[in-house]
Scaffold this motif. Structure first.
Motif, PDB file in Angstrom:
ATOM      1  N   TYR A 106       0.813  -1.219   0.000  1.00 59.26           N
ATOM      2  CA  TYR A 106       0.000   0.000   0.000  1.00 59.26           C
ATOM      3  C   TYR A 106       0.843   1.263   0.000  1.00 59.26           C
ATOM      4  O   TYR A 106       0.346   2.345  -0.254  1.00 59.26           O
ATOM      5  CB  TYR A 106      -0.927   0.020   1.209  1.00 59.26           C
ATOM      6  CG  TYR A 106      -1.856  -1.150   1.257  1.00 59.26           C
ATOM      7  CD1 TYR A 106      -2.959  -1.202   0.411  1.00 59.26           C
ATOM      8  CD2 TYR A 106      -1.618  -2.208   2.106  1.00 59.26           C
ATOM      9  CE1 TYR A 106      -3.786  -2.295   0.427  1.00 59.26           C
ATOM     10  CE2 TYR A 106      -2.459  -3.305   2.128  1.00 59.26           C
ATOM     11  CZ  TYR A 106      -3.539  -3.348   1.287  1.00 59.26           C
ATOM     12  OH  TYR A 106      -4.367  -4.415   1.297  1.00 59.26           O
ATOM     13  N   PRO A 108       3.376   2.680  -1.883  1.00 61.25           N
ATOM     14  CA  PRO A 108       3.524   3.595  -3.024  1.00 61.25           C
ATOM     15  C   PRO A 108       2.245   4.372  -3.304  1.00 61.25           C
ATOM     16  O   PRO A 108       2.284   5.512  -3.758  1.00 61.25           O
ATOM     17  CB  PRO A 108       3.848   2.662  -4.196  1.00 61.25           C
ATOM     18  CG  PRO A 108       4.254   1.386  -3.598  1.00 61.25           C
ATOM     19  CD  PRO A 108       3.586   1.285  -2.281  1.00 61.25           C
ATOM     20  N   LEU A 109       1.108   3.756  -3.010  1.00 67.63           N
ATOM     21  CA  LEU A 109      -0.176   4.409  -3.243  1.00 67.63           C
ATOM     22  C   LEU A 109      -0.353   5.652  -2.390  1.00 67.63           C
ATOM     23  O   LEU A 109      -1.134   6.531  -2.710  1.00 67.63           O
ATOM     24  CB  LEU A 109      -1.305   3.445  -2.858  1.00 67.63           C
ATOM     25  CG  LEU A 109      -1.786   2.462  -3.893  1.00 67.63           C
ATOM     26  CD1 LEU A 109      -2.911   1.648  -3.290  1.00 67.63           C
ATOM     27  CD2 LEU A 109      -2.293   3.197  -5.108  1.00 67.63           C
ATOM     28  N   THR A 111       1.975   7.857  -1.359  1.00 65.58           N
ATOM     29  CA  THR A 111       2.852   9.004  -1.581  1.00 65.58           C
ATOM     30  C   THR A 111       2.077  10.237  -2.017  1.00 65.58           C
ATOM     31  O   THR A 111       2.253  11.322  -1.478  1.00 65.58           O
ATOM     32  CB  THR A 111       3.887   8.676  -2.668  1.00 65.58           C
ATOM     33  OG1 THR A 111       4.331   7.353  -2.456  1.00 65.58           O
ATOM     34  CG2 THR A 111       5.032   9.633  -2.613  1.00 65.58           C
TER      35      THR A 111
END
Lengths: 196, 236
Positions: A106, A108-109, A111
């Motif tokens: 989860y 990277p989502l 950022t």
């Protein structure tokens, strides 16, 4: 002192819920809430990143303000959050694989999630000190989780419903979100009631 | 695809066929948050459009210089710079709008429409086409915001930016509260889907991961997607 912290915490969780009254982080709210497991995993990652981002950006912001560069806030905050998330992902992958397998996918989502940048900016706008900022971020994260989990439950019930054709998909999800949001309106004034 | 299309088409696609809010379902957060008043919606639409056009121009001009691997951070820096400029201008010349937009003004940085267009269009097309694309998307975004704001402000307060249409005591205040935002957006989306269907187009869906600008780095996709419903990206 404790009272002030509790009041910030409860305000952030219930009356000023990030998802249902501030509309921050709506993309994951609508996109990742179809199943309870993904909803709770995403929320845990959000709480984790919010706390971390607050802890890191607070000293940086003090530095910026002391050097008369407060106008750089937006740029610095988003870059710090982006770098931080990448770093956390690498560290978790290497040293705590069990935590990585739970939260890693989860990260990277998150950022470019407005909830994380939002909480950091709100802490600055409200003039919170370090401890207050951390409590506010914790409350925002917990409120995010509460709304996500409740809404995932609502959506699982929606799956088996007979919905008019033009309302299927996103429209009915938004109407369900509206009803969930009405239930949170009931908390209006609760903080003044308890702590006022 | 862009080379074959005329600039006019680049512009008009953002208005209806690929409306960022109602068809691509991007930028939902500001749409819901600032549509409580027509003035706020106009301010937000204008601010986001300026950032969108400027960042599209700069990104497409630099597209051959920015290395592919660090393009997302580079895009974010460019977008954040323009947001900061817009923020300073608004604070100086329109403090009332700054007040009503609050935290959502700096949050234009993470507005998926802008990073999404950078990734899907400006990073691959020429400067002029990207500028026109930004304009079209900006107008489409402002239009959707205005449509929401007119409905919400009219029903919620009985007035549209100060002009009383019907007595305030008949107003349903819930429409300018958060639940009203979700509800009006849901209804608008249903209407847009209905119109799209009558023209034989697929209805708008939240694409979960793929429309998200971070999709390329996102390991969720390889694991079957946010909601097990990963479809071909329709953006760009």
């Amino acid at each position: 002192m404790t009272k002030a912290f509790l009041s910030i915490l409860i305000t952030a969780i219930l009356t000023e819920n990030f998802l249902l009254s501030k509309f921050l982080g709506i993309c994951p709210f609508l996109g990742v809430s179809k199943k309870l497991s993904t909803a709770s995993g995403m929320s845990l990652a959000v709480i984790f990143v919010m706390l971390l981002a607050t802890a890191v950006t607070y000293p940086i912001n003090t530095l910026l303000v002391n050097n008369d560069m407060a106008y750089l806030q937006t740029i610095v905050f988003i870059l710090v959050i982006a770098a931080l998330v990448q770093l956390v992902e690498i560290v978790l992958k290497k040293y705590i694989p069990s935590l990585y397998s739970a939260l890693g996918i989860y990260l990277p989502l998150i950022t470019t999630n407005c909830a994380v940048l939002g909480v950091v900016i709100l802490n600055v706008d409200n003039g919170y000190n370090f401890a207050q900022s951390m409590v506010n971020s914790l409350g925002a994260g917990l409120g995010f989780m509460l709304a996500m989990v409740i809404f995932a439950g609502v959506r699982e019930r929606l799956e088996s419903c007979d919905i008019p054709k033009f309302m299927q998909g996103l429209p009915i999800t938004l109407v369900a979100a509206s009803l969930t949001s009405i239930s949170f309106l009931g908390f209006t004034g609760i903080v003044d009631g308890i702590f006022g | 695809m862009a080379e074959k299309k005329s600039l006019g088409k680049e512009f008009t696609k953002g208005l209806i066929a690929e409306n960022p809010v109602l068809r691509l379902v991007l930028g939902t957060c500001p749409t819901l948050a600032v549509s409580t008043s027509v003035t706020g919606a106009l301010g937000m639409g204008l601010a986001a459009s300026i950032v969108l056009i400027c960042s599209n121009i700069v990104i497409s001009a630099l597209r051959k210089i920015i290395p592919g691997k660090v393009r997302i951070p580079a895009y974010i820096v460019i977008i954040a710079s323009f947001v900061t400029i817009v923020q300073m201008i608004v604070k100086a010349y329109a403090p009332a709008i700054d007040e009503s937009l609050g935290v959502y003004l700096p949050l234009i940085v993470v507005n998926c429409i802008i990073l999404g267009r950078a990734e899907a269009f400006a990073g691959k097309n020429g400067v002029l086409a990207s500028a026109v694309d930004g304009m079209g998307m900006g107008v489409g975004f402002t239009g959707a915001l205005l449509a929401m704001a007119i409905v919400r402000e009219l029903i919620g307060t009985g007035a549209i930016s100060g002009l009383q249409i019907f007595p305030a005591e008949f107003a349903m205040i819930i429409f300018i509260l958060p639940p009203g935002g979700f509800f009006v957006f849901g209804m608008l989306m249903a209407l847009a889907n209905k119109i799209a269907e009558s023209k034989g187009k697929p209805k708008a869906e939240l694409h979960g991961c793929e429309s998200c600008p971070m999709a390329a780095n996102c390991s969720l996709i390889s694991k079957g997607g946010c909601d097990d419903n990963v479809k071909e990206a329709t953006v760009g």
